[in-house]
Design a protein around this motif. Sequence first.
Motif, PDB file in Angstrom:
ATOM      1  N   VAL A  42       0.834  -1.206   0.000  1.00  0.00           N
ATOM      2  CA  VAL A  42       0.000   0.000   0.000  1.00  0.00           C
ATOM      3  C   VAL A  42       0.868   1.255   0.000  1.00  0.00           C
ATOM      4  CG1 VAL A  42      -1.677   1.326   1.341  1.00  0.00           C
ATOM      5  CG2 VAL A  42      -1.970  -1.145   1.071  1.00  0.00           C
ATOM      6  N   LEU A  43       1.895   1.284   0.832  1.00  0.00           N
ATOM      7  CA  LEU A  43       2.782   2.446   0.872  1.00  0.00           C
ATOM      8  C   LEU A  43       3.470   2.669  -0.470  1.00  0.00           C
ATOM      9  CD1 LEU A  43       4.492   2.028   4.372  1.00  0.00           C
ATOM     10  CD2 LEU A  43       2.802   3.750   3.709  1.00  0.00           C
ATOM     11  N   TYR A  44       3.917   1.578  -1.079  1.00  0.00           N
ATOM     12  CA  TYR A  44       4.625   1.694  -2.349  1.00  0.00           C
ATOM     13  C   TYR A  44       3.711   2.238  -3.449  1.00  0.00           C
ATOM     14  CZ  TYR A  44       6.917   0.289  -6.692  1.00  0.00           C
ATOM     15  OH  TYR A  44       7.463   0.289  -7.951  1.00  0.00           O
ATOM     16  N   LEU A  45       2.508   1.680  -3.543  1.00  0.00           N
ATOM     17  CA  LEU A  45       1.614   2.097  -4.626  1.00  0.00           C
ATOM     18  C   LEU A  45       1.165   3.544  -4.457  1.00  0.00           C
ATOM     19  CD1 LEU A  45      -0.552  -1.125  -5.098  1.00  0.00           C
ATOM     20  CD2 LEU A  45       1.362  -0.323  -6.481  1.00  0.00           C
ATOM     21  N   THR A  46       0.907   3.970  -3.224  1.00  0.00           N
ATOM     22  CA  THR A  46       0.553   5.374  -3.018  1.00  0.00           C
ATOM     23  C   THR A  46       1.750   6.285  -3.301  1.00  0.00           C
ATOM     24  OG1 THR A  46       0.983   5.088  -0.647  1.00  0.00           O
ATOM     25  CG2 THR A  46      -1.298   4.899  -1.377  1.00  0.00           C
ATOM     26  N   PHE A  47       2.955   5.813  -2.988  1.00  0.00           N
ATOM     27  CA  PHE A  47       4.160   6.577  -3.310  1.00  0.00           C
ATOM     28  C   PHE A  47       4.304   6.753  -4.817  1.00  0.00           C
ATOM     29  CE2 PHE A  47       8.661   6.364  -4.594  1.00  0.00           C
ATOM     30  CZ  PHE A  47       9.146   7.532  -4.016  1.00  0.00           C
ATOM     31  N   ARG A  48       3.891   5.722  -5.574  1.00  0.00           N
ATOM     32  CA  ARG A  48       3.983   5.793  -7.041  1.00  0.00           C
ATOM     33  C   ARG A  48       2.801   6.515  -7.668  1.00  0.00           C
ATOM     34  NH1 ARG A  48       7.681   2.305  -9.581  1.00  0.00           N
ATOM     35  NH2 ARG A  48       6.908   3.340 -11.448  1.00  0.00           N
ATOM     36  N   GLY A  49       1.907   7.076  -6.857  1.00  0.00           N
ATOM     37  CA  GLY A  49       0.850   7.931  -7.387  1.00  0.00           C
ATOM     38  C   GLY A  49      -0.527   7.314  -7.457  1.00  0.00           C
ATOM     39  N   MET A  50      -0.697   6.080  -7.037  1.00  0.00           N
ATOM     40  CA  MET A  50      -2.024   5.461  -7.035  1.00  0.00           C
ATOM     41  C   MET A  50      -2.845   5.981  -5.857  1.00  0.00           C
ATOM     42  SD  MET A  50      -1.866   1.497  -8.225  1.00  0.00           S
ATOM     43  CE  MET A  50      -1.540   1.089  -9.931  1.00  0.00           C
ATOM     44  N   SER A  51      -4.155   5.943  -6.001  1.00  0.00           N
ATOM     45  CA  SER A  51      -5.032   6.363  -4.915  1.00  0.00           C
ATOM     46  C   SER A  51      -5.001   5.330  -3.794  1.00  0.00           C
ATOM     47  CB  SER A  51      -6.469   6.521  -5.419  1.00  0.00           C
ATOM     48  OG  SER A  51      -7.005   5.257  -5.801  1.00  0.00           O
ATOM     49  N   ALA A  52      -5.395   5.768  -2.612  1.00  0.00           N
ATOM     50  CA  ALA A  52      -5.442   4.847  -1.472  1.00  0.00           C
ATOM     51  C   ALA A  52      -6.429   3.716  -1.738  1.00  0.00           C
ATOM     52  CB  ALA A  52      -5.831   5.612  -0.207  1.00  0.00           C
ATOM     53  N   ALA A  53      -7.541   4.027  -2.430  1.00  0.00           N
ATOM     54  CA  ALA A  53      -8.534   2.993  -2.727  1.00  0.00           C
ATOM     55  C   ALA A  53      -7.949   1.925  -3.645  1.00  0.00           C
ATOM     56  CB  ALA A  53      -9.773   3.629  -3.367  1.00  0.00           C
ATOM     57  N   ALA A  54      -7.209   2.347  -4.677  1.00  0.00           N
ATOM     58  CA  ALA A  54      -6.599   1.394  -5.595  1.00  0.00           C
ATOM     59  C   ALA A  54      -5.542   0.549  -4.884  1.00  0.00           C
ATOM     60  CB  ALA A  54      -5.990   2.125  -6.787  1.00  0.00           C
ATOM     61  N   ALA A  55      -4.760   1.189  -4.025  1.00  0.00           N
ATOM     62  CA  ALA A  55      -3.740   0.451  -3.282  1.00  0.00           C
ATOM     63  C   ALA A  55      -4.395  -0.562  -2.338  1.00  0.00           C
ATOM     64  CB  ALA A  55      -2.868   1.428  -2.492  1.00  0.00           C
ATOM     65  N   GLY A  56      -5.488  -0.156  -1.692  1.00  0.00           N
ATOM     66  CA  GLY A  56      -6.209  -1.086  -0.826  1.00  0.00           C
ATOM     67  C   GLY A  56      -6.785  -2.255  -1.599  1.00  0.00           C
ATOM     68  N   LEU A  57      -7.269  -1.990  -2.815  1.00  0.00           N
ATOM     69  CA  LEU A  57      -7.806  -3.061  -3.655  1.00  0.00           C
ATOM     70  C   LEU A  57      -6.708  -4.053  -4.026  1.00  0.00           C
ATOM     71  CD1 LEU A  57     -10.436  -3.960  -5.014  1.00  0.00           C
ATOM     72  CD2 LEU A  57      -9.773  -2.629  -7.029  1.00  0.00           C
ATOM     73  N   ALA A  58      -5.506  -3.537  -4.279  1.00  0.00           N
ATOM     74  CA  ALA A  58      -4.385  -4.426  -4.586  1.00  0.00           C
ATOM     75  C   ALA A  58      -4.045  -5.310  -3.387  1.00  0.00           C
ATOM     76  CB  ALA A  58      -3.162  -3.597  -4.997  1.00  0.00           C
ATOM     77  N   LEU A  59      -4.117  -4.760  -2.186  1.00  0.00           N
ATOM     78  CA  LEU A  59      -3.851  -5.561  -0.993  1.00  0.00           C
ATOM     79  C   LEU A  59      -4.907  -6.636  -0.803  1.00  0.00           C
ATOM     80  CD1 LEU A  59      -2.018  -5.983   1.428  1.00  0.00           C
ATOM     81  CD2 LEU A  59      -3.422  -4.345   2.699  1.00  0.00           C
ATOM     82  N   VAL A  60      -6.166  -6.309  -1.125  1.00  0.00           N
ATOM     83  CA  VAL A  60      -7.232  -7.310  -1.068  1.00  0.00           C
ATOM     84  C   VAL A  60      -6.950  -8.441  -2.064  1.00  0.00           C
ATOM     85  CG1 VAL A  60      -9.685  -7.737  -1.538  1.00  0.00           C
ATOM     86  CG2 VAL A  60      -9.000  -5.728  -0.213  1.00  0.00           C
ATOM     87  N   ALA A  61      -6.495  -8.075  -3.264  1.00  0.00           N
ATOM     88  CA  ALA A  61      -6.171  -9.095  -4.276  1.00  0.00           C
ATOM     89  C   ALA A  61      -5.051  -9.999  -3.784  1.00  0.00           C
ATOM     90  CB  ALA A  61      -5.772  -8.416  -5.590  1.00  0.00           C
ATOM     91  N   TYR A  62      -4.046  -9.416  -3.140  1.00  0.00           N
ATOM     92  CA  TYR A  62      -2.939 -10.223  -2.616  1.00  0.00           C
ATOM     93  C   TYR A  62      -3.433 -11.168  -1.526  1.00  0.00           C
ATOM     94  CZ  TYR A  62       1.657 -11.475  -0.820  1.00  0.00           C
ATOM     95  OH  TYR A  62       2.770 -12.179  -0.423  1.00  0.00           O
TER      96      TYR A  62
END
Length: 453
Positions: A42-62
């Motif tokens: 989540v920290l990495y994806l938000t650092f790369r410019g993704m929204s918190a919602a998108a980063a959270g969705l990626a964590l759910v997928a993992y």
Amino acid sequence: MKKEDTPIGVFEALRATPTPVRYLLGGVLVNQLGAFVQTFLVLYLTFRGMSAAAAGLALVAYSAGSVLGTMLGGEFTQRFGPRATIVTAMAGSAPLVAAISWLSGPGALGPLLVVVGLAGLFTQAYRPAAAVLLSDLMPERYQVMAFSMMRIALNIGAALAPLIAAGLILVDWDLLFWIDGATALVYALLAFALLPKKTVAEGPGDGDGDGDAEADADGATGPSATTAATAAAGTTTSNRAGSGYTAMLGDRKYLYYLAAVLLGSLTYAQGHIALPLELMEHDYPTSFYSTVLTVSSVVLITCELKITAYLSRLPKHVRVITGHLVEAVGLAVYALSSRSGAFTIAGAVLVVAGIMIAAPSMFAHPATFPATVKARYIGTMQAVGGAAGALAPLFGVYAWTVLGSSFWVLCGVVTALAGLLALAGVRQPREREPAAGARAGTEGEPEVVGGAS
């Protein structure tokens, strides 16, 4: 005094550890040292410019991939053997994890979710295979100690990985995923070169017989009787996935055990989810939470083997219920954190003490079932634990928001309930003489002591 009745020493267990088990545990440690995805995604994806919602969705997928991965890992282990499963899982995980850094830009959310989900699946698929191989190679007397060693390897890696990650981030965030992939590849190579090639159903059942035929307290025949009889007869029926999972779903004692794993994992995870919120609410500095985590890690890593050895002569069900009750008290003590940080430290030590008492036996329990079903039982247990980890943030944040400090009393009650379910799930009847015309597979019931220890 029989050897099995004497207490187990830590150094005795270490000396009795076969060389392949040492390689296995070393590989687990190496892999865990580079396990950065779930912690920093989540920290990495938000650092790369993704929204918190998108980063959270990626964590759910993992997380979803991880749950499915443990189930599939158990099934692949049952069919193809543990070494092949470990090598395949780690070799598949390496490029998937490394690819995350290339898919984290704008407009790549769909492919990223697929890759992250598959990374979770492959990364966790090795764990049932590692547990099966550990139980197959370690002498029966030291099996609970062996699972304690595996837990320590995982915890050392989990404690050191954030420190390694902090240094890598200063150089380049992408290094997190490249190093993670590299450690997975190293583990695959080590497993291929050093671990023995063996199947999981080379003989009749193994372990201490906890999964053997038994009569339930009400006199009904447990489904484990069918499982054990099948294994003893040397048939291959339970090698079919349907047979193994059908027997599991009909095994009331094992379902109690799985319910205990679910509830216990939900509450234990709150130390990493709701406890930081509790401390922030009462204006503790961030460094204090780091201190709590450090104390917990040091106690766990330095004391678990000794505690496991000291308690090895106690019956398994005594260790399990005692550990859950101690942990329940520790969680309830967190409710007093508003009064003094000393209560938070005391609660953390009690929680860790409960984990050290109960967790090795809980972790080892599925490995005591016959070889023809063991991998599936282990994979299912780990999948339930993974599902609990995925649900824990939803449960913890919502319930803590509603209940405040009283939430920790609820956690204590739920943990105590988990202990009662675990007691019902792992407790064995007293050894008794087989009756005339006894069912096939009922001879030689296990002693009341935890056999895997």
